[in-house]
Scaffold this motif. Sequence first.
Motif, PDB file in Angstrom:
ATOM      1  N   SER A  92       0.814  -1.220   0.000  1.00 56.12           N
ATOM      2  CA  SER A  92       0.000   0.000   0.000  1.00 56.12           C
ATOM      3  C   SER A  92       0.844   1.264   0.000  1.00 56.12           C
ATOM      4  N   LEU A  93       2.065   1.166   0.522  1.00 56.27           N
ATOM      5  CA  LEU A  93       2.963   2.320   0.517  1.00 56.27           C
ATOM      6  C   LEU A  93       3.583   2.547  -0.861  1.00 56.27           C
ATOM      7  N   PHE A  94       3.906   1.458  -1.532  1.00 56.51           N
ATOM      8  CA  PHE A  94       4.573   1.556  -2.841  1.00 56.51           C
ATOM      9  C   PHE A  94       3.816   0.695  -3.853  1.00 56.51           C
ATOM     10  N   LYS A  95       2.699   1.229  -4.308  1.00 55.11           N
ATOM     11  CA  LYS A  95       1.797   0.468  -5.187  1.00 55.11           C
ATOM     12  C   LYS A  95       2.446   0.100  -6.516  1.00 55.11           C
ATOM     13  N   GLU A  96       3.326   0.959  -7.022  1.00 54.20           N
ATOM     14  CA  GLU A  96       3.921   0.711  -8.332  1.00 54.20           C
ATOM     15  C   GLU A  96       4.966  -0.400  -8.289  1.00 54.20           C
ATOM     16  N   GLU A  97       5.449  -0.725  -7.102  1.00 57.17           N
ATOM     17  CA  GLU A  97       6.492  -1.738  -6.977  1.00 57.17           C
ATOM     18  C   GLU A  97       5.931  -3.131  -6.680  1.00 57.17           C
ATOM     19  N   ARG A  98       4.674  -3.233  -6.408  1.00 53.62           N
ATOM     20  CA  ARG A  98       4.106  -4.524  -6.019  1.00 53.62           C
ATOM     21  C   ARG A  98       3.925  -5.436  -7.236  1.00 53.62           C
ATOM     22  N   LEU A  99       3.798  -6.730  -6.979  1.00 52.00           N
ATOM     23  CA  LEU A  99       3.528  -7.720  -8.012  1.00 52.00           C
ATOM     24  C   LEU A  99       2.065  -8.142  -7.925  1.00 52.00           C
ATOM     25  N   LYS A 100       1.455  -8.362  -9.054  1.00 46.97           N
ATOM     26  CA  LYS A 100       0.028  -8.680  -9.080  1.00 46.97           C
ATOM     27  C   LYS A 100      -0.257 -10.030  -8.422  1.00 46.97           C
ATOM     28  N   HIS A 101      -1.330 -10.050  -7.675  1.00 47.65           N
ATOM     29  CA  HIS A 101      -1.926 -11.278  -7.115  1.00 47.65           C
ATOM     30  C   HIS A 101      -1.126 -11.919  -5.987  1.00 47.65           C
ATOM     31  N   ILE A 102       0.080 -11.442  -5.696  1.00 50.26           N
ATOM     32  CA  ILE A 102       0.876 -12.077  -4.635  1.00 50.26           C
ATOM     33  C   ILE A 102       0.167 -11.964  -3.284  1.00 50.26           C
ATOM     34  N   SER A 103      -0.298 -10.769  -2.967  1.00 51.88           N
ATOM     35  CA  SER A 103      -0.957 -10.575  -1.670  1.00 51.88           C
ATOM     36  C   SER A 103      -2.240 -11.394  -1.562  1.00 51.88           C
TER      37      SER A 103
END
Length: 446
Positions: free
Chosen positions: A120-131
């Motif tokens: 949530s802090l760095f939305k652009e760095e996250r990978l899809k569907h992992i969470s």
Amino acid sequence: MSVNNALFMYILLTIDKTMIYTINKKIQKDMIMLTNMDYFSIGVYTTIFIYFLYLFFSYKEEKYNLYFSIGCLIAITRVIVTKNLLVINNTEGLIYMVSSSLYYISYIWGGVFLMLISESLFKEERLKHISKIFTIIAIIFSIFIIFTDIPVYSSKDAFYDGSFFIMLVYSSYILVKAVVKKRKRAVLLCIGSFIMYFGAFHDILRGSGVFYSKIGEINAYTYFIYLLIFAYVLSQNTKEYQLSIFNSELNFLHAQIQPHFLFNTINTIITYCRQEPNVARELLLDLSTYLRGKFDYDSENMQIALKEEIELIKSYLTIEKVRFGDRLEVVYDIDDNIDITVPCLIFQPLVENAVKHGLKDNIKGVKIQILVKKMDNYISLQVKDNGKGIDEDTLFKLLKQESTGVGINNTSKRLKLYYDTDLMIKSSKNQGTCITIKIPVGGKKC
């Protein structure tokens, strides 16, 4: 810290003290022996939990506040249940069984929320569907733990540790990627996370007998440092989010030029072009100054010299004075040599409101007084009118920021944020209105 925030924190600490006392009285019967350090940890975690939950409900778009508050709740749970497991001898008792289940469930969900905070802090760095995948895994583990016996689910430590480790790696991946891309405060968050990870791995390896450490378990301390760092960063992010909201409103105020004001001003200038061209010329200059003040400003810093804002106000009032003639009287009382910067449009919308509401349904007209006075440690900005005043209900809404007026609400919020002060509004029906702003001489406080 503002007076309101200080009061809020005092209330939270009082609640903590009451809760801990109550818990202690109840748990003494079950032989749960909490140390002073445990009480301190629970108090801190509870305070942070309530505060960031409050922030989430105030700014629901910023979900990291919710995730962080739940992380604190998990920390509280683990302090209590870990102590239960250490001191309760009756492994068949209900408290032991519940504590054991909560111990494993909180362990898994702790990793989930660490991951969600980073995402949530760095939305652009996250990978899809992992969470989503790990949330489903955490739900499956939770159901398995609830509906099986202690020997069964406690023998699956490798699965829990493996899942938790992967979630930590993913969270670290997001933070490191944010550092590489030079995201704001990413370095500080990375340091806080790795301090906490070090403590966790130290205790896991020490507990597994991989090595012996004289300093004992340190995860409680490293986790505390992690919480403090993240609490600071999240509070700064929330503050910046507040500013972005205010600045959006401010951009709206800048762009908002009443069509009828512009139309009437142009018609007035046209009327004077033939009869009094010098007056028409002065009006065009005033209109140019007014429009420049509306459009030409620093959209990043949102700051302006006070004398420039006063020039904008004078241009506006000169135009209105020509339009309304004897119905509008303007008096200035402005000290010289006041050289400070203020947030853009901190005063001008209040003057426009005074003219607008002072002349509304008022055949006799209105007298507007503009006062800018230098006091010992602050600058006083006042706009007074002798209009119809404000009724009690409307005044109450204004003071509580429940009115629909963007100008006054925005000014009030920005004064609190920048200077920890507020608008002072004095008014009564048929007695006029006086609005006062106090700007500290030292300038911006936040």
